[in-house]
Design a protein around this motif. Sequence first.
Motif, PDB file in Angstrom:
ATOM      1  N   THR A  63       3.555  14.927 -10.831  1.00 49.74           N
ATOM      2  CA  THR A  63       4.027  15.162 -12.197  1.00 49.74           C
ATOM      3  C   THR A  63       2.949  15.752 -13.092  1.00 49.74           C
ATOM      4  O   THR A  63       3.200  16.720 -13.808  1.00 49.74           O
ATOM      5  CB  THR A  63       4.531  13.836 -12.804  1.00 49.74           C
ATOM      6  N   PHE A  64       1.750  15.200 -13.046  1.00 44.82           N
ATOM      7  CA  PHE A  64       0.728  15.582 -14.018  1.00 44.82           C
ATOM      8  C   PHE A  64      -0.326  16.547 -13.477  1.00 44.82           C
ATOM      9  O   PHE A  64      -0.866  17.351 -14.235  1.00 44.82           O
ATOM     10  CB  PHE A  64       0.030  14.332 -14.562  1.00 44.82           C
ATOM     11  N   LEU A  72      -3.930  18.770  -1.836  1.00 44.34           N
ATOM     12  CA  LEU A  72      -5.064  17.965  -1.364  1.00 44.34           C
ATOM     13  C   LEU A  72      -4.663  16.505  -1.173  1.00 44.34           C
ATOM     14  O   LEU A  72      -5.096  15.851  -0.228  1.00 44.34           O
ATOM     15  CB  LEU A  72      -6.228  18.078  -2.346  1.00 44.34           C
ATOM     16  N   PHE A  73      -3.844  16.000  -2.088  1.00 49.74           N
ATOM     17  CA  PHE A  73      -3.398  14.619  -1.967  1.00 49.74           C
ATOM     18  C   PHE A  73      -2.514  14.444  -0.732  1.00 49.74           C
ATOM     19  O   PHE A  73      -2.579  13.412  -0.061  1.00 49.74           O
ATOM     20  CB  PHE A  73      -2.654  14.173  -3.227  1.00 49.74           C
ATOM     21  N   LEU A  74      -1.691  15.436  -0.412  1.00 48.49           N
ATOM     22  CA  LEU A  74      -0.859  15.335   0.782  1.00 48.49           C
ATOM     23  C   LEU A  74      -1.694  15.389   2.054  1.00 48.49           C
ATOM     24  O   LEU A  74      -1.420  14.673   3.016  1.00 48.49           O
ATOM     25  CB  LEU A  74       0.201  16.434   0.778  1.00 48.49           C
ATOM     26  N   TYR A  75      -2.717  16.244   2.067  1.00 49.09           N
ATOM     27  CA  TYR A  75      -3.639  16.241   3.212  1.00 49.09           C
ATOM     28  C   TYR A  75      -4.315  14.875   3.350  1.00 49.09           C
ATOM     29  O   TYR A  75      -4.449  14.346   4.456  1.00 49.09           O
ATOM     30  CB  TYR A  75      -4.713  17.311   3.052  1.00 49.09           C
ATOM     31  N   LEU A  76      -4.744  14.323   2.236  1.00 52.24           N
ATOM     32  CA  LEU A  76      -5.377  13.003   2.252  1.00 52.24           C
ATOM     33  C   LEU A  76      -4.392  11.939   2.736  1.00 52.24           C
ATOM     34  O   LEU A  76      -4.767  11.052   3.502  1.00 52.24           O
ATOM     35  CB  LEU A  76      -5.906  12.654   0.855  1.00 52.24           C
ATOM     36  N   LEU A  84       1.386   6.780  -6.775  1.00 50.62           N
ATOM     37  CA  LEU A  84       0.296   7.708  -7.040  1.00 50.62           C
ATOM     38  C   LEU A  84       0.705   9.139  -6.701  1.00 50.62           C
ATOM     39  O   LEU A  84       0.362  10.081  -7.427  1.00 50.62           O
ATOM     40  CB  LEU A  84      -0.941   7.297  -6.237  1.00 50.62           C
ATOM     41  N   LEU A  85       1.460   9.312  -5.633  1.00 49.04           N
ATOM     42  CA  LEU A  85       1.950  10.638  -5.256  1.00 49.04           C
ATOM     43  C   LEU A  85       2.864  11.213  -6.337  1.00 49.04           C
ATOM     44  O   LEU A  85       2.747  12.386  -6.702  1.00 49.04           O
ATOM     45  CB  LEU A  85       2.686  10.568  -3.922  1.00 49.04           C
ATOM     46  N   ILE A  86       3.745  10.410  -6.862  1.00 50.29           N
ATOM     47  CA  ILE A  86       4.647  10.865  -7.925  1.00 50.29           C
ATOM     48  C   ILE A  86       3.854  11.213  -9.187  1.00 50.29           C
ATOM     49  O   ILE A  86       4.132  12.217  -9.852  1.00 50.29           O
ATOM     50  CB  ILE A  86       5.716   9.791  -8.204  1.00 50.29           C
ATOM     51  N   ALA A 144       0.837  -1.206   0.000  1.00 47.04           N
ATOM     52  CA  ALA A 144       0.000   0.000   0.000  1.00 47.04           C
ATOM     53  C   ALA A 144       0.869   1.252   0.000  1.00 47.04           C
ATOM     54  O   ALA A 144       0.574   2.219  -0.713  1.00 47.04           O
ATOM     55  CB  ALA A 144      -0.928  -0.012   1.206  1.00 47.04           C
ATOM     56  N   PHE A 145       1.946   1.260   0.785  1.00 41.09           N
ATOM     57  CA  PHE A 145       2.854   2.408   0.791  1.00 41.09           C
ATOM     58  C   PHE A 145       3.500   2.623  -0.572  1.00 41.09           C
ATOM     59  O   PHE A 145       3.642   3.760  -1.032  1.00 41.09           O
ATOM     60  CB  PHE A 145       3.956   2.236   1.849  1.00 41.09           C
TER      61      PHE A 145
END
Length: 90
Positions: free
Chosen positions: A24-25, A32-36, A18-20, A11-12
């Motif tokens: 990138t895109f 928002l993704f970092l908060y999530l 997904l973070l990368i 999962a990590f």
Amino acid sequence: MKKYFTPINTAFILWSILLITIATFFRDNMRLFLYLSITVFIPFVIWDILKQSKKFKTEGTKDIYNSINRMVIIAVVLVIIFAMAEQNYL
């Protein structure tokens, strides 16, 4: 032999990929993704610490120190990426 590909490690890895991809895109959605990421991983971290501490108490192993070190490293990486995103370096 140690088991390296556990469900939590997978999962990590997928979350990191997904973070990368988002970094990138889709730069606008990075914050928002970092908060999530922070809100999703905190319950998993607490659950893993509790599970490891029970194992530590019953078996007397030192796996809890390894898991705490791994969680601290992941937390530091998330904070660094969050700080970079906050200052628009990403």
